[in-house]
Structure formats: structure tokens, C-alpha cells
Write an enzyme that holds these catalytic residues in place. Sequence first.
Site, mmCIF file in Angstrom:
data_model
loop_
_atom_site.group_PDB
_atom_site.id
_atom_site.type_symbol
_atom_site.label_atom_id
_atom_site.label_comp_id
_atom_site.label_asym_id
_atom_site.label_seq_id
_atom_site.Cartn_x
_atom_site.Cartn_y
_atom_site.Cartn_z
ATOM 1 N N ASP A 72 0.836 -1.195 0.000
ATOM 2 C CA ASP A 72 0.000 0.000 0.000
ATOM 3 C C ASP A 72 0.876 1.253 0.000
ATOM 4 O O ASP A 72 0.701 2.153 0.804
ATOM 5 C CB ASP A 72 -0.904 -0.010 1.240
ATOM 6 C CG ASP A 72 -2.045 0.987 1.112
ATOM 7 O OD1 ASP A 72 -2.373 1.368 -0.016
ATOM 8 O OD2 ASP A 72 -2.584 1.403 2.158
ATOM 9 N N CYS A 74 -15.005 -11.957 -22.231
ATOM 10 C CA CYS A 74 -15.859 -11.376 -21.182
ATOM 11 C C CYS A 74 -15.688 -9.854 -21.129
ATOM 12 O O CYS A 74 -14.587 -9.344 -21.274
ATOM 13 C CB CYS A 74 -15.482 -11.990 -19.832
ATOM 14 S SG CYS A 74 -16.382 -11.292 -18.430
ATOM 15 N N CYS A 76 -19.471 -1.017 -14.945
ATOM 16 C CA CYS A 76 -18.933 0.226 -14.377
ATOM 17 C C CYS A 76 -19.933 1.367 -14.578
ATOM 18 O O CYS A 76 -20.310 1.676 -15.704
ATOM 19 C CB CYS A 76 -17.601 0.580 -15.031
ATOM 20 S SG CYS A 76 -16.972 2.166 -14.418
ATOM 21 N N CYS A 114 -15.672 1.494 -4.384
ATOM 22 C CA CYS A 114 -16.690 0.969 -5.311
ATOM 23 C C CYS A 114 -16.278 -0.458 -5.663
ATOM 24 O O CYS A 114 -15.113 -0.702 -5.977
ATOM 25 C CB CYS A 114 -16.742 1.844 -6.560
ATOM 26 S SG CYS A 114 -17.702 1.132 -7.918
ATOM 27 N N CYS A 162 -17.025 -3.363 -10.422
ATOM 28 C CA CYS A 162 -16.313 -4.084 -11.483
ATOM 29 C C CYS A 162 -15.708 -5.393 -10.974
ATOM 30 O O CYS A 162 -15.251 -6.212 -11.768
ATOM 31 C CB CYS A 162 -15.254 -3.197 -12.135
ATOM 32 S SG CYS A 162 -14.041 -2.528 -10.988
ATOM 33 N N CYS A 215 -17.545 -9.977 -11.677
ATOM 34 C CA CYS A 215 -16.504 -10.774 -12.342
ATOM 35 C C CYS A 215 -16.747 -12.279 -12.101
ATOM 36 O O CYS A 215 -16.842 -12.719 -10.946
ATOM 37 C CB CYS A 215 -15.156 -10.345 -11.793
ATOM 38 S SG CYS A 215 -13.770 -11.204 -12.533
HETATM 39 FE FE1 SF4 Z 1 -14.729 -10.582 -17.107
HETATM 40 FE FE2 SF4 Z 1 -13.640 -10.333 -14.691
HETATM 41 FE FE3 SF4 Z 1 -12.079 -10.190 -16.839
HETATM 42 FE FE4 SF4 Z 1 -13.788 -8.206 -16.306
HETATM 43 S S1 SF4 Z 1 -12.038 -8.818 -15.062
HETATM 44 S S2 SF4 Z 1 -13.444 -9.162 -18.281
HETATM 45 S S3 SF4 Z 1 -15.510 -9.331 -15.416
HETATM 46 S S4 SF4 Z 1 -13.245 -11.996 -16.169
HETATM 47 FE FE1 SF4 Z 2 -15.957 1.646 -12.377
HETATM 48 FE FE2 SF4 Z 2 -14.602 -0.190 -11.017
HETATM 49 FE FE3 SF4 Z 2 -14.077 2.427 -10.679
HETATM 50 FE FE4 SF4 Z 2 -16.358 1.365 -9.762
HETATM 51 S S1 SF4 Z 2 -14.266 0.860 -9.053
HETATM 52 S S2 SF4 Z 2 -16.174 3.287 -10.896
HETATM 53 S S3 SF4 Z 2 -16.827 -0.136 -11.346
HETATM 54 S S4 SF4 Z 2 -13.759 1.242 -12.538
#
Ligand code: SF4
Ligand code: SF4
Length: 366
Positions: A123, A181, A188, A230, A233, A237
Site C-alpha cells: 500500500d 468477457c 462500471c 466501489c 467491477c 466478475c
Molecule cells: Fe470478465 Fe472479470 Fe475479466 Fe472483467 S475482469 S473481463 S468481469 S473476467
Molecule cells: Fe468503475 Fe470499477 Fe471504478 Fe467502480 S471501481 S467506478 S466499477 S472502474
Amino acid sequence: MLRLRAAGTEAGLEAVGVTSAEPFVEAREAIEARKARDFHGGMWFTYGRPERSTDPRRLLPEANSIVVGALGYHRQTDGVPHDGGGLVARYAWEPFYDQLRAALEAMAVVLVDEGHEAVVVLDDNRMVDRAAAYRAGLGWFAKNTNILLGELGSWFVLGSVLTDAELPPSTAPMADGCGSCTRCQIACPTAALDEAGVLDARRCLAWLVQADGAFPPDHRVALGGRLYGCDDCQSVCPPNVKRIRSTPSTALSPGAVTSVDLVGLLLSDDDALMDRHGSWYIPRRRAEYLRRNALVALGNVGPAADPGPRSAVQVSLSSPHAVVRAHAVWAAKRLGHDDLLALVADDDDEDVIDELNRSVEPMLVR
Ligand code: SF4
Ligand code: SF4
């Protein structure tokens, strides 16, 4: 190496890998390219000094190897109450970096016992931790910009031990497994991942809650009820989803903070706020930025008809900090409490005046 790995896994690491201490040339090129495109959005933690963060020998000149550890932070959430709407991202629910530090230090002790130098780094903007994890074979650079550890998913915090020991690299970097994918890109809420594997920090909510200044008006509604971080994303997955379904996850610790009552936060004094949340990255270490985030979230979740949110906005409109008053103006308009704006009718701060003049779509009354 066996003793080293055992020390890390006994201390809670789910994956351990080794790579050389050679500079991370590709990572430096990627950072420079994104800087040139203004994708940094002021995120100097990552972009500040790439010549240093991509050269491990700036931290330990004698370094030959880097031992990389990944500590999982997925936790069981069934029955976890959400306390007043201010959502906290998973990585901040518990002091996972403290747990990671302890595990890395356990490995450093083994190295020192064997007569080597060892420097723990996590970190920390002096080291590109994801590039180290990738080169150590822990996972691939996923389209959501996290390191995806195959079937283990991406709910991990990463850290390293630099050492002068000459350790055999664990394996070749893992091949990309995202394939066709695009779930994270679609999920997002601010289109921050429109280019696969490249984060536009100017749009990323996880960064914007940590950034200085006004919360960008175009992304306020997208923040929803989030207070810090957040998860979107990562939540969508497939390896993470599969893991949640198939693997019994660790229970939350009693002191875990998964959400924060927004009204309570806005009615607390600064000392109490920093006592409770001072371990988070809060711009300039000043409570008014936590209030700023809370006011945006409150303007999205209300509830508009409840007296609590109205009181919190009213108190915030009298704040000595212009950033708080300005975001309270936005929250008042969102919640339909325009009558409260009389409190700042004579305000001479430019940001507050801008907010008074801004057209704001009221939230749907619930
Ligand atoms: Fe799919 Fe996860 Fe790769 Fe994004 S990070 S493309 S959700 S497998
Ligand atoms: Fe988008 Fe991921 Fe950032 Fe959330 S953490 S705003 S889903 S890029």
C-alpha cells in the site's frame, strides 16, 4: 523457499510468488502512456514517480528477488445490516492491510533468519504491487485493472518483500484469462473501463471519493449510496461470483465496517469522524472531504421525506467549510429541500454560488 511460503500462508496469505528485482519496464511505459492521456485524474499515488515505483532497487539497492503475497478479503455477508446507506467497499471493511503487513513480516523474518536483508512494502506508492504480482505469476492483468488470480478471483490486497536473497522465480506470468468477457466494463457506472484494462481515473468512483476538490457533478448521481470505494467491477466478475457461490468464506470480524450511517456521520464532529475513519484515504486528511462524499451519497439515497437527512443537510449548509456547504446545496436540491437554501443565500464563496446556480435533477421521492 518452502519455509518462506509456509510462513506466509500460515499468516493468512492465499498466494505467494517470487519474481526478480529487475525494473518493471512495461509498467513504467503503461503509467507514462496513461499520464500522457490525462487518465491519472490527479491520482499521484500511482502516477507520481514511476521512475521510482517501477525500480525495486530504489527501495533496496542490493535486491535480487521480490516475494509477493496476496491476502484475500472476501467475507461472508449474509445478514450484514446496512446502516443508513453509506456503503464501504469490501477492501476497507476490516484493516486488511494490517493483516497483510503481518503476513509479509512473517516471511521477512524467515529471510532475515537466513542472513538476508528484507524490506516489506505494501500500500505504498514506492512500488507497483500489481506489476510485481503479475510477474510473480499470481494472476493476470484483468480488464477491470485488478490482478485476477484465476479461480481465486480478485478480492485480494497485494504486498511484497524485497530481499537480496536469490530466489528462484515461481513461474511464468499467467496468461490472460478474461477472454471475450466484458462484464466489468458493462457494470462500471461511469464508463471508467471503456478501454479494457485501462482505468480512466477521472471517472472512477473509487478514486473520486479520495480525490481533492469538488466531487465532479457529472458523476454524483452515479455514486449512489457509496461513501468509500466501489466494488461494481469486481462484484460482477465471474471468478469472484463463482467463488462466492462455491467456497465457504470467512466470517466478518466483529469490528468490520460495511456501511456508515450518513446522517450520523454528518452530525458528528470532525474529531469523532477522523477517529472512526482516519485509516481511510481522505483528501488532505480533512474531515470535510468525508462530509462531501456523505452529502453526495445522501443526495442519492435520502430518504427525502425523513427528518434525519433534512437535519443533516441543514447543519451542513452552516459548515465553516465551503466544500461542505457547496455539496450540501446539491444534496438539498436533490432531496427537494430547496427552502433550506435560504441559509446560504448570502454566501460569497464561488463554489457555493456555482452550486446555487447549478441545475439539479431531484431524486425520485421514496
Ligand atoms: Fe470478465 Fe472479470 Fe475479466 Fe472483467 S475482469 S473481463 S468481469 S473476467
Ligand atoms: Fe468503475 Fe470499477 Fe471504478 Fe467502480 S471501481 S467506478 S466499477 S472502474
